[in-house]
Design a protein around this motif. Structure first.
Motif, short mmCIF file in Angstrom:
data_model
loop_
_atom_site.label_atom_id
_atom_site.label_comp_id
_atom_site.label_asym_id
_atom_site.label_seq_id
_atom_site.Cartn_x
_atom_site.Cartn_y
_atom_site.Cartn_z
N GLN A 26 41.52 27.26 43.47
CA GLN A 26 40.86 27.08 42.17
C GLN A 26 40.69 28.42 41.47
O GLN A 26 40.39 29.43 42.10
CB GLN A 26 39.50 26.41 42.35
N ARG A 27 40.85 28.41 40.16
CA ARG A 27 40.65 29.63 39.39
C ARG A 27 39.16 29.86 39.15
O ARG A 27 38.38 28.92 39.05
CB ARG A 27 41.38 29.54 38.05
N LEU A 60 38.22 37.50 32.81
CA LEU A 60 39.49 36.86 33.14
C LEU A 60 39.25 35.64 34.01
O LEU A 60 38.37 35.64 34.88
CB LEU A 60 40.40 37.84 33.90
N GLU A 61 40.04 34.60 33.78
CA GLU A 61 40.03 33.42 34.65
C GLU A 61 41.29 33.46 35.49
O GLU A 61 42.40 33.40 34.94
CB GLU A 61 39.97 32.14 33.82
N VAL A 62 41.14 33.60 36.81
CA VAL A 62 42.28 33.85 37.68
C VAL A 62 42.13 33.09 39.00
O VAL A 62 41.04 32.64 39.36
CB VAL A 62 42.40 35.36 38.01
N PHE A 63 43.24 32.97 39.71
CA PHE A 63 43.18 32.53 41.10
C PHE A 63 42.67 33.71 41.93
O PHE A 63 42.94 34.88 41.59
CB PHE A 63 44.56 32.08 41.59
N PRO A 64 41.95 33.46 43.00
CA PRO A 64 41.43 34.55 43.82
C PRO A 64 42.49 35.57 44.24
O PRO A 64 42.22 36.76 44.31
CB PRO A 64 40.83 33.83 45.03
N SER A 65 43.71 35.11 44.46
CA SER A 65 44.78 36.02 44.89
C SER A 65 45.21 36.97 43.77
O SER A 65 45.87 37.98 44.03
CB SER A 65 45.99 35.22 45.38
N ASP A 66 44.86 36.63 42.52
CA ASP A 66 45.26 37.46 41.38
C ASP A 66 44.14 38.36 40.87
O ASP A 66 44.30 39.04 39.86
CB ASP A 66 45.72 36.57 40.21
N ILE A 67 43.01 38.38 41.57
CA ILE A 67 41.88 39.21 41.14
C ILE A 67 42.28 40.69 41.21
O ILE A 67 42.88 41.14 42.19
CB ILE A 67 40.64 38.96 42.00
N ARG A 68 41.97 41.43 40.17
CA ARG A 68 42.23 42.87 40.14
C ARG A 68 40.91 43.61 39.99
O ARG A 68 39.94 43.07 39.45
CB ARG A 68 43.17 43.22 38.98
N ASP A 69 40.87 44.84 40.47
CA ASP A 69 39.61 45.58 40.44
C ASP A 69 39.42 46.37 39.15
O ASP A 69 38.35 46.89 38.89
CB ASP A 69 39.48 46.51 41.65
N ARG A 70 40.48 46.48 38.30
CA ARG A 70 40.37 47.20 37.05
C ARG A 70 41.53 46.85 36.13
O ARG A 70 42.57 46.35 36.57
CB ARG A 70 40.35 48.71 37.29
N ILE A 71 41.36 47.13 34.85
CA ILE A 71 42.40 46.96 33.84
C ILE A 71 42.70 48.34 33.27
O ILE A 71 41.81 48.98 32.71
CB ILE A 71 41.94 46.00 32.72
#
Length: 216
Positions: free
Chosen positions: A98-99, A131-142
């Protein structure tokens, strides 16, 4: 497996009794999520302090309790308003299918050549995006590369950033994040020159009008 791990123990104290727990060097917390029943836990203070310092709120942390592991995000950290000590931590155990919505910080890197030449200054907008993401796509910074801002007026908008089809941005795509503008002194001088030029033009127009009237 997440990059960070944090061992926890089941917690049986509640309410005011948590004060005794803190005096013993533990931090009370809770692990909750859409796919699990809430679990009251406790952590050694130093362990949770270091983990939160390194992982922040955008990196998954494996909370290990009673032989089970729960990939989680630190959702709320309560601190003492005076000393800043950690009083309580809420962890959201994520469902990998789930996102979820996460607040990701914006980091500026590099330098605009206009700023380096002292011909302009950098102004910035918000410091994070939702951001709305899947847990695997979480990033720590932009990351935003400021070296691409090569002209006066160059800017980066939310809509200029690319994240992939699996990521939804909940911010206005037209919102400014970084822009090169004239320094205030230079801008004021330019406006003054424009006003003076307009004044001279008015005088010339007036003289021409007077001359026409005399001829008539």
């Amino acid at each position: 497996m997440a990059e960070f791990q944090l061992a926890a123990e089941l917690r049986r104290t509640q309410g005011k009794k948590n004060r005794r727990l803190r005096k013993r060097g533990y931090v009370p917390g809770i692990v909750y999520g859409p796919s699990i029943d809430s679990i009251s836990v406790q952590f050694p203070y130093r362990a949770v302090e270091v983990t939160l310092m390194n992982a922040g709120g955008t990196n998954l942390i494996d909370i290990e309790v009673n032989g089970a592991s729960y990939p989680s995000l630190a959702r709320e950290v309560q601190r003492d308003v005076v000393r800043g000590d950690i009083l309580h931590v809420d962890f959201l155990a994520v469902d990998q299918t789930q996102r979820i919505s996460v607040e990701v910080p914006i980091v500026m890197q590099g330098e605009s050549p206009v700023v380096a030449a002292r011909e302009g200054i950098l102004i910035t907008g918000r410091s994070s995006l939702t951001l709305e993401v899947f847990p695997s796509d979480i990033r720590d910074r932009i990351l935003i590369d400021l070296s691409q801002l090569t002209e006066m007026g160059s800017e980066v908008l939310v809509g200029d950033l690319t994240f992939g089809e699996s990521v939804t941005v909940h911010n206005d795509p037209n919102e400014m994040l970084a822009k090169i503008v004239q320094p205030a002194a230079a801008r004021a001088e330019e406006e003054l020159d424009e006003l003076e030029a307009e004044g001279e033009l008015d005088e010339i127009d007036g003289e021409e009008t007077e001359g026409l009237s005399e001829d008539e």
